[in-house]
Design a protein around this motif. Sequence first.
Motif, PDB file in Angstrom:
ATOM      1  N   ASN A  14       0.811  -1.215   0.000  1.00 61.44           N
ATOM      2  CA  ASN A  14       0.000   0.000   0.000  1.00 61.44           C
ATOM      3  C   ASN A  14       0.846   1.268   0.000  1.00 61.44           C
ATOM      4  O   ASN A  14       0.418   2.301  -0.513  1.00 61.44           O
ATOM      5  N   ALA A  45      -2.981   7.133  10.459  1.00 60.59           N
ATOM      6  CA  ALA A  45      -4.121   6.541   9.757  1.00 60.59           C
ATOM      7  C   ALA A  45      -5.325   7.483   9.813  1.00 60.59           C
ATOM      8  O   ALA A  45      -6.014   7.712   8.811  1.00 60.59           O
ATOM      9  N   LYS A  52      -8.948  13.099   3.715  1.00 62.66           N
ATOM     10  CA  LYS A  52      -9.736  12.656   2.572  1.00 62.66           C
ATOM     11  C   LYS A  52     -11.219  13.009   2.736  1.00 62.66           C
ATOM     12  O   LYS A  52     -11.897  13.382   1.787  1.00 62.66           O
TER      13      LYS A  52
ATOM     14  N   LEU B  33      -2.711  11.647  -2.153  1.00 66.68           N
ATOM     15  CA  LEU B  33      -3.765  10.907  -1.441  1.00 66.68           C
ATOM     16  C   LEU B  33      -5.118  11.592  -1.603  1.00 66.68           C
ATOM     17  O   LEU B  33      -6.154  10.931  -1.672  1.00 66.68           O
ATOM     18  N   LEU B  34      -5.114  12.937  -1.681  1.00 64.29           N
ATOM     19  CA  LEU B  34      -6.380  13.651  -1.859  1.00 64.29           C
ATOM     20  C   LEU B  34      -6.957  13.434  -3.253  1.00 64.29           C
ATOM     21  O   LEU B  34      -8.155  13.588  -3.463  1.00 64.29           O
ATOM     22  N   SER B  35      -6.084  13.060  -4.198  1.00 60.16           N
ATOM     23  CA  SER B  35      -6.555  12.950  -5.580  1.00 60.16           C
ATOM     24  C   SER B  35      -6.987  11.528  -5.946  1.00 60.16           C
ATOM     25  O   SER B  35      -7.542  11.318  -7.017  1.00 60.16           O
ATOM     26  N   VAL B  36      -6.741  10.547  -5.081  1.00 61.22           N
ATOM     27  CA  VAL B  36      -7.134   9.170  -5.416  1.00 61.22           C
ATOM     28  C   VAL B  36      -8.495   8.846  -4.792  1.00 61.22           C
ATOM     29  O   VAL B  36      -8.942   9.543  -3.882  1.00 61.22           O
ATOM     30  N   PRO B  37      -9.158   7.782  -5.281  1.00 53.06           N
ATOM     31  CA  PRO B  37     -10.457   7.409  -4.696  1.00 53.06           C
ATOM     32  C   PRO B  37     -10.314   7.094  -3.206  1.00 53.06           C
ATOM     33  O   PRO B  37      -9.264   6.604  -2.784  1.00 53.06           O
ATOM     34  N   SER B  38     -11.376   7.345  -2.432  1.00 56.27           N
ATOM     35  CA  SER B  38     -11.264   7.175  -0.979  1.00 56.27           C
ATOM     36  C   SER B  38     -11.081   5.709  -0.596  1.00 56.27           C
ATOM     37  O   SER B  38     -10.576   5.402   0.476  1.00 56.27           O
ATOM     38  N   THR B  41      -7.339   5.393  -0.027  1.00 54.61           N
ATOM     39  CA  THR B  41      -6.828   5.966   1.220  1.00 54.61           C
ATOM     40  C   THR B  41      -7.323   5.154   2.414  1.00 54.61           C
ATOM     41  O   THR B  41      -6.584   4.939   3.371  1.00 54.61           O
ATOM     42  N   ASP B  42      -8.572   4.677   2.358  1.00 58.63           N
ATOM     43  CA  ASP B  42      -9.086   3.837   3.444  1.00 58.63           C
ATOM     44  C   ASP B  42      -8.254   2.569   3.568  1.00 58.63           C
ATOM     45  O   ASP B  42      -7.950   2.109   4.667  1.00 58.63           O
ATOM     46  N   ARG B  43      -7.887   2.005   2.417  1.00 56.32           N
ATOM     47  CA  ARG B  43      -7.106   0.776   2.418  1.00 56.32           C
ATOM     48  C   ARG B  43      -5.736   1.010   3.037  1.00 56.32           C
ATOM     49  O   ARG B  43      -5.247   0.197   3.820  1.00 56.32           O
ATOM     50  N   LEU B  44      -5.121   2.154   2.704  1.00 56.38           N
ATOM     51  CA  LEU B  44      -3.806   2.478   3.269  1.00 56.38           C
ATOM     52  C   LEU B  44      -3.909   2.661   4.783  1.00 56.38           C
ATOM     53  O   LEU B  44      -3.111   2.101   5.542  1.00 56.38           O
ATOM     54  N   ALA B  45      -4.911   3.435   5.218  1.00 58.43           N
ATOM     55  CA  ALA B  45      -5.088   3.678   6.655  1.00 58.43           C
ATOM     56  C   ALA B  45      -5.322   2.352   7.385  1.00 58.43           C
ATOM     57  O   ALA B  45      -4.743   2.085   8.442  1.00 58.43           O
TER      58      ALA B  45
END
Lengths: 199, 199
Positions: A14, A45, A52, B33-38, B41-45
């Motif tokens: 990731n 996190a 976001k 991160l702000l430009s990718v689908p949420s 970012t949820d997956r990374l978090a």
Amino acid sequence: MTRYTESVENLIENLCGLPGIGPKSAQRIALHLLSVPSEETDRLAAAIVSAKENVRYCSVCFNITEQDTCDICEDTRRDRTVLCVVEEPRDVIAIERSGSYRGIYHVLGGAISPIDGVGPEELRFAELMGRLRQGQVGELVIATNPNAEGEATAMYLSRMVRPLGITVTRIASGLPVGGDLEYADEVTLGRALEHRTPL
Amino acid sequence: MTRYTESVENLIENLCGLPGIGPKSAQRIALHLLSVPSEETDRLAAAIVSAKENVRYCSVCFNITEQDTCDICEDTRRDRTVLCVVEEPRDVIAIERSGSYRGIYHVLGGAISPIDGVGPEELRFAELMGRLRQGQVGELVIATNPNAEGEATAMYLSRMVRPLGITVTRIASGLPVGGDLEYADEVTLGRALEHRTPL
């Protein structure tokens, strides 16, 4: 065992692919995160999720904001007759930091790049034309990056806007050619704004 | 507006200070991160939180694991008469990838570095001595990094272990001196293991 455990590999995967982060950096960061207190990882996190959730694009200029319109568009002291076009929100911050600009902005969301499949339709040109047609803007300052894509975007924009009778200017060279606007120092960027020339 | 919105600045602050990430990289990653689908970012978090929750240190060798003891310590086919001492879990992975080692490990958790306030008490020497006193290990391979801290740790270890009558070896030079074990290629690292010399 030539791989880490599943959740570590998942974290590395990731992290890898974020701008500037390759497999080795991803591994280093992942192992660092495992070695710090869990409050720190929880905070990271949460910061990702919260940024976001809270951040959106300004409905006027497409800068990032946490309201409907951004602070610059809301600011009545800004000069609304000068509009500066940039590629990304980070370019707005860079120009603001130079202290050489008091007008408003329009964030295109990138530059024209046929090789990456980015044509004018993928960028916010239509929204820009809509703003310009309202008649308040007298000068359009094009501050796309001084590289191939940024210059192509500037040329395209200048051709589109000229029929509206608006003065179109381009930030002066003085920035290292082929480089990124984001990395310019404040003085160089300020000079480039002062020396903008008709296109 | 010379700063981003609060939650963006907060994200940048949390990213900045991760290994290899300075203010500019943090900004780049945050805006990415702000430009990718949420979902992304949820997956990374989630990956950060889950890795932190699931991963612990092996109760025997202090490698990272998701059980009480790691796969290597559990593996009955490993040669338990040879024990390799490394600084960090990533060094275990590096050595495993070289394919030149079939013994077991002990992860110290760093190297002796008075300048950073890391003395022998901060590292897992006591646990290592406990394992060695059980009498099964005939050779101790010291694979700390070939830099000042790693060499000092190797010397210290060799003096501590010699009274136990265990053969102490050091991975061969061949690795670039002053460098990091983690960045060695498999062939160089394999060569260094084969050419280990008595200390």
